[in-house]
Design a protein around this motif. Structure first.
Motif, PDB file in Angstrom:
ATOM      1  N   SER A 113      38.123  27.426  36.144  1.00 33.75           N
ATOM      2  CA  SER A 113      37.690  28.772  35.759  1.00 33.75           C
ATOM      3  C   SER A 113      37.447  29.657  36.976  1.00 33.75           C
ATOM      4  O   SER A 113      36.899  30.752  36.847  1.00 33.75           O
ATOM      5  CB  SER A 113      36.414  28.681  34.910  1.00 33.75           C
ATOM      6  OG  SER A 113      36.663  27.958  33.730  1.00 33.75           O
ATOM      7  N   GLY A 114      37.861  29.184  38.152  1.00 31.55           N
ATOM      8  CA  GLY A 114      37.616  29.922  39.389  1.00 31.55           C
ATOM      9  C   GLY A 114      38.102  31.361  39.376  1.00 31.55           C
ATOM     10  O   GLY A 114      37.330  32.272  39.694  1.00 31.55           O
ATOM     11  N   ARG A 120      35.558  34.426  39.659  1.00 28.87           N
ATOM     12  CA  ARG A 120      35.605  35.346  40.810  1.00 28.87           C
ATOM     13  C   ARG A 120      35.764  36.782  40.329  1.00 28.87           C
ATOM     14  O   ARG A 120      35.162  37.702  40.888  1.00 28.87           O
ATOM     15  CB  ARG A 120      36.739  34.963  41.753  1.00 28.87           C
ATOM     16  CG  ARG A 120      36.420  33.803  42.655  1.00 28.87           C
ATOM     17  CD  ARG A 120      37.476  33.592  43.736  1.00 28.87           C
ATOM     18  NE  ARG A 120      38.775  33.234  43.191  1.00 28.87           N
ATOM     19  CZ  ARG A 120      39.130  31.995  42.809  1.00 28.87           C
ATOM     20  NH1 ARG A 120      38.271  30.998  42.909  1.00 28.87           N
ATOM     21  NH2 ARG A 120      40.333  31.760  42.346  1.00 28.87           N
ATOM     22  N   PHE A 121      36.580  36.984  39.291  1.00 28.46           N
ATOM     23  CA  PHE A 121      36.756  38.324  38.734  1.00 28.46           C
ATOM     24  C   PHE A 121      35.434  38.863  38.188  1.00 28.46           C
ATOM     25  O   PHE A 121      35.073  40.006  38.445  1.00 28.46           O
ATOM     26  CB  PHE A 121      37.828  38.317  37.642  1.00 28.46           C
ATOM     27  CG  PHE A 121      37.967  39.636  36.928  1.00 28.46           C
ATOM     28  CD1 PHE A 121      38.309  40.788  37.630  1.00 28.46           C
ATOM     29  CD2 PHE A 121      37.743  39.736  35.569  1.00 28.46           C
ATOM     30  CE1 PHE A 121      38.433  42.010  36.981  1.00 28.46           C
ATOM     31  CE2 PHE A 121      37.859  40.946  34.920  1.00 28.46           C
ATOM     32  CZ  PHE A 121      38.207  42.087  35.618  1.00 28.46           C
ATOM     33  N   LEU A 178      40.161  48.141  34.364  1.00 32.00           N
ATOM     34  CA  LEU A 178      39.764  46.744  34.444  1.00 32.00           C
ATOM     35  C   LEU A 178      40.946  45.799  34.292  1.00 32.00           C
ATOM     36  O   LEU A 178      40.929  44.700  34.854  1.00 32.00           O
ATOM     37  CB  LEU A 178      38.677  46.438  33.422  1.00 32.00           C
ATOM     38  CG  LEU A 178      37.370  47.206  33.632  1.00 32.00           C
ATOM     39  CD1 LEU A 178      36.328  46.767  32.619  1.00 32.00           C
ATOM     40  CD2 LEU A 178      36.844  47.044  35.043  1.00 32.00           C
ATOM     41  N   ALA A 179      41.980  46.208  33.555  1.00 26.95           N
ATOM     42  CA  ALA A 179      43.162  45.356  33.434  1.00 26.95           C
ATOM     43  C   ALA A 179      43.847  45.199  34.791  1.00 26.95           C
ATOM     44  O   ALA A 179      44.256  44.096  35.167  1.00 26.95           O
ATOM     45  CB  ALA A 179      44.135  45.930  32.407  1.00 26.95           C
ATOM     46  N   ALA A 180      43.940  46.294  35.550  1.00 28.01           N
ATOM     47  CA  ALA A 180      44.540  46.213  36.891  1.00 28.01           C
ATOM     48  C   ALA A 180      43.669  45.382  37.821  1.00 28.01           C
ATOM     49  O   ALA A 180      44.181  44.582  38.620  1.00 28.01           O
ATOM     50  CB  ALA A 180      44.750  47.620  37.464  1.00 28.01           C
ATOM     51  N   ARG A 190      44.654  41.585  39.703  1.00 27.87           N
ATOM     52  CA  ARG A 190      44.495  41.247  41.132  1.00 27.87           C
ATOM     53  C   ARG A 190      43.922  39.849  41.319  1.00 27.87           C
ATOM     54  O   ARG A 190      44.143  39.200  42.331  1.00 27.87           O
ATOM     55  CB  ARG A 190      43.571  42.256  41.831  1.00 27.87           C
ATOM     56  CG  ARG A 190      44.169  43.613  42.031  1.00 27.87           C
ATOM     57  CD  ARG A 190      43.231  44.568  42.778  1.00 27.87           C
ATOM     58  NE  ARG A 190      42.502  43.925  43.847  1.00 27.87           N
ATOM     59  CZ  ARG A 190      41.210  44.139  44.137  1.00 27.87           C
ATOM     60  NH1 ARG A 190      40.512  44.980  43.412  1.00 27.87           N
ATOM     61  NH2 ARG A 190      40.631  43.526  45.131  1.00 27.87           N
ATOM     62  N   PHE A 191      43.181  39.360  40.318  1.00 23.47           N
ATOM     63  CA  PHE A 191      42.555  38.052  40.385  1.00 23.47           C
ATOM     64  C   PHE A 191      43.348  37.007  39.576  1.00 23.47           C
ATOM     65  O   PHE A 191      42.896  35.873  39.431  1.00 23.47           O
ATOM     66  CB  PHE A 191      41.122  38.123  39.862  1.00 23.47           C
ATOM     67  CG  PHE A 191      40.203  38.811  40.827  1.00 23.47           C
ATOM     68  CD1 PHE A 191      39.425  38.070  41.704  1.00 23.47           C
ATOM     69  CD2 PHE A 191      40.118  40.190  40.891  1.00 23.47           C
ATOM     70  CE1 PHE A 191      38.580  38.702  42.614  1.00 23.47           C
ATOM     71  CE2 PHE A 191      39.280  40.839  41.790  1.00 23.47           C
ATOM     72  CZ  PHE A 191      38.514  40.081  42.663  1.00 23.47           C
ATOM     73  N   GLY A 192      44.490  37.407  39.032  1.00 24.58           N
ATOM     74  CA  GLY A 192      45.288  36.482  38.239  1.00 24.58           C
ATOM     75  C   GLY A 192      44.676  36.182  36.885  1.00 24.58           C
ATOM     76  O   GLY A 192      44.897  35.109  36.324  1.00 24.58           O
ATOM     77  N   VAL A 193      43.916  37.134  36.350  1.00 25.14           N
ATOM     78  CA  VAL A 193      43.223  36.942  35.069  1.00 25.14           C
ATOM     79  C   VAL A 193      43.857  37.848  34.030  1.00 25.14           C
ATOM     80  O   VAL A 193      44.049  39.039  34.259  1.00 25.14           O
ATOM     81  CB  VAL A 193      41.717  37.271  35.224  1.00 25.14           C
ATOM     82  CG1 VAL A 193      41.008  37.211  33.885  1.00 25.14           C
ATOM     83  CG2 VAL A 193      41.076  36.328  36.231  1.00 25.14           C
TER      84      VAL A 193
END
Length: 193
Positions: free
Chosen positions: A149-150, A154-155, A180-182, A186-189
């Motif tokens: 869940s890293g 982190r996001f 928030l989607a962008a 950036r965090f791969g979420v």
């Protein structure tokens, strides 16, 4: 840079990085260190009469959290962690990129591995060791699943850092204005999941 509009109520042994945000209602006493990018929200209490409490870079300590030292040990929170509303941390170690859910309690000698999630309301009894990449829930809490869940954790920590920067400027609706989607990408979420 990120401090609240008033000086926090704290003792002389408290070390607060200039890039940390501390809400003026927080109470911080004893040997406590807050690293860069840490945010401490309303009505948090951190006490370290013996040993030490250390909060790692980019972590957020949300409203009404209580952090205290344990019997013979301090409390350490890693980098980019979210310690959510009404959590109690007592003489434990939280690894990097961990999310501790609302109302959870983590007791003396517990060690939480990196990239884990502790479910809301969970109670971790003394000495519980949680491997990295765990999903933990229950009373007493046990590992229910394994997942990294890293990135999502982190996001979440990043969102709180954004919010702290905005609060320091007197802006209280940054999440309503941000893409928030962008940010999540950036965090791969995937924000849809």
């Amino acid at each position: 840079m990120l401090r609240g509009s008033e000086a926090p109520r704290s003792g002389p042994l408290v070390t607060i990085d200039p890039d940390a945000f501390v809400h003026p209602t927080a109470l911080i006493y004893g040997k406590v260190s807050l690293a860069a990018g840490v945010s401490v929200w309303p009505n948090v209490v951190i006490r370290a009469e013996a040993y030490e409490v250390a909060i790692g870079e980019g972590s957020n300590i949300q409203d009404f959290v209580m952090i205290h030292v344990g019997n013979g040990m301090g409390t350490h929170v890693g980098r980019n962690c979210s310690i959510t509303h009404r959590v109690t941390l007592h003489g434990c170690t939280i690894g990097d990129d961990v999310l501790v859910g609302i109302g959870a309690t983590i007791m003396d000698g517990c060690v939480i591995g990196a990239n884990s999630i502790i479910a809301g309301g969970a109670f971790l009894k003394e000495g519980t060791i949680v491997p990295p990449n765990s999903i933990v829930a229950g009373i007493p809490a046990v590992v229910k699943a394994t997942r990294d869940s890293g990135p999502a954790n982190r996001f979440n920590a990043h969102l709180y850092r954004m919010n702290a920067e905005a609060f320091a400027r007197g802006e209280h609706r940054v999440w309503a204005k941000a893409d928030l989607a962008a940010e999540a990408a950036r965090f791969g979420v995937d924000r849809a999941s």
